[in-house]
Enzyme design. Sequence first.
Site, short mmCIF file in Angstrom:
data_model
loop_
_atom_site.label_atom_id
_atom_site.label_comp_id
_atom_site.label_asym_id
_atom_site.label_seq_id
_atom_site.Cartn_x
_atom_site.Cartn_y
_atom_site.Cartn_z
N LYS A 13 -2.56 47.57 16.00
CA LYS A 13 -2.14 48.81 15.34
C LYS A 13 -2.48 48.79 13.84
O LYS A 13 -3.06 49.73 13.31
CB LYS A 13 -0.62 49.03 15.48
CG LYS A 13 -0.12 49.09 16.91
CD LYS A 13 1.37 49.42 16.98
CE LYS A 13 2.28 48.40 16.35
NZ LYS A 13 2.32 47.09 17.02
N ARG A 88 10.20 52.45 17.03
CA ARG A 88 10.29 51.30 17.93
C ARG A 88 11.44 51.43 18.91
O ARG A 88 11.58 50.58 19.80
CB ARG A 88 10.48 50.02 17.13
CG ARG A 88 9.20 49.27 16.81
CD ARG A 88 9.57 48.10 15.89
NE ARG A 88 8.72 46.95 15.99
CZ ARG A 88 7.71 46.69 15.13
NH1 ARG A 88 7.41 47.55 14.19
NH2 ARG A 88 7.02 45.59 15.25
N ARG A 127 -4.00 35.60 13.57
CA ARG A 127 -3.86 36.63 12.55
C ARG A 127 -3.55 36.03 11.17
O ARG A 127 -2.70 35.17 11.05
CB ARG A 127 -2.73 37.59 12.94
CG ARG A 127 -2.35 38.55 11.82
CD ARG A 127 -1.69 39.77 12.31
NE ARG A 127 -0.34 39.55 12.81
CZ ARG A 127 0.40 40.51 13.34
NH1 ARG A 127 -0.09 41.73 13.44
NH2 ARG A 127 1.61 40.26 13.78
N ARG A 161 1.73 35.11 8.72
CA ARG A 161 3.08 35.66 8.64
C ARG A 161 4.09 34.68 9.23
O ARG A 161 3.84 34.12 10.29
CB ARG A 161 3.14 36.99 9.41
CG ARG A 161 2.61 38.16 8.61
CD ARG A 161 2.47 39.41 9.43
NE ARG A 161 3.59 39.68 10.33
CZ ARG A 161 3.69 40.79 11.06
NH1 ARG A 161 2.75 41.73 10.98
NH2 ARG A 161 4.71 40.97 11.85
N ARG A 172 9.81 38.78 19.84
CA ARG A 172 9.29 40.10 19.48
C ARG A 172 8.69 40.81 20.69
O ARG A 172 8.86 42.03 20.86
CB ARG A 172 8.23 39.97 18.38
CG ARG A 172 8.85 39.66 17.01
CD ARG A 172 7.85 39.09 16.03
NE ARG A 172 6.78 40.00 15.71
CZ ARG A 172 5.56 39.60 15.32
NH1 ARG A 172 5.26 38.32 15.24
NH2 ARG A 172 4.65 40.50 15.03
P1 AMP Z 1 5.37 44.56 12.24
O1 AMP Z 1 4.66 44.26 10.97
O2 AMP Z 1 5.22 45.98 12.67
O3 AMP Z 1 5.04 43.59 13.34
O4 AMP Z 1 6.92 44.38 11.93
C1 AMP Z 1 7.46 43.11 11.56
C2 AMP Z 1 8.96 43.09 11.77
O5 AMP Z 1 9.59 44.07 10.93
C3 AMP Z 1 9.43 43.44 13.17
O6 AMP Z 1 9.39 42.32 14.06
C4 AMP Z 1 10.87 43.92 12.91
O7 AMP Z 1 11.73 42.82 12.67
C5 AMP Z 1 10.71 44.68 11.60
N1 AMP Z 1 10.37 46.11 11.84
C6 AMP Z 1 9.18 46.73 11.58
N2 AMP Z 1 9.21 48.01 11.93
C7 AMP Z 1 10.45 48.23 12.47
C8 AMP Z 1 11.09 49.35 13.05
N3 AMP Z 1 10.47 50.53 13.20
N4 AMP Z 1 12.36 49.18 13.50
C9 AMP Z 1 13.02 48.01 13.37
N5 AMP Z 1 12.47 46.91 12.84
C10 AMP Z 1 11.19 47.01 12.40
#
Ligand code: AMP
Length: 216
Positions: A13, A88, A127, A161, A172
């Site tokens: 994404k 989400r 990544r 990360r 996750r």
């Molecule tokens: P991402 O970079 O999208 O993989 O997000 C990293 C982490 O941020 C996720 O594993 C969640 O802990 C938190 N996070 C990101 N977006 C959301 C969301 N829309 N709702 C809740 N937690 C989020």
Amino acid sequence: MRLVLLGAPGSGKGTQAQIMQARHGLPQVSTGDLLREAVTAGTELGRAAQVVMQAGGLVADDIMLGIIRERLARADARRGFILDGFPRTQAQADGLSTLLQDLGTPLDAVVLMEVDPEVLLRRLAGRRSCRRCGRVFHIETNPPAPGDRCADGRAHDLFQRPDDNEATVRQRLSIYRERTQPLIDHYERMGLLRRIDANGTLDEVDARLEAAITPR
Ligand code: AMP
């Protein structure tokens, strides 16, 4: 164009949103990036989010909706946006609908990026992101090109990360299946869902994504 990219962690994404942002001039709105910025800034939100993110959980819906409301109110989102990592949960999807309804600007499409499980794990393991400019790379399939420099002219400063470790990734993916996957049916019922095969090279996925959002 107002677009949501839906898909598991590692489905690409962020990478595809960055390509589309450069091509179409629409901002990539990544809630993960916004939370990581808060963590780096050491704000109260950042300190609370860091614990949840490290455990692979989800930050509370009301907090996320507040972040999105503020972000979409900014001038650069007026022409449209690419949502990456939001919504989400069902509550986030409902909150987003209400917010966009109030603004009179509904979503145009939700693109589901479908990736085989073993490809997801390979993508997450390789990544790396640039600490300064935030661009996302992969050590094998998408390393920085030889002359590719960060915005300040220096070489990219790549790091992994902290939530891309094996235990957090497992959590996750499980949260994705439980909380986010139901949104596929939700957006299908609304007639907004487009599915793309997001296995393959960056260019192949890019082409499929462009085809999916081109008005028919
Ligand atoms: P991402 O970079 O999208 O993989 O997000 C990293 C982490 O941020 C996720 O594993 C969640 O802990 C938190 N996070 C990101 N977006 C959301 C969301 N829309 N709702 C809740 N937690 C989020």
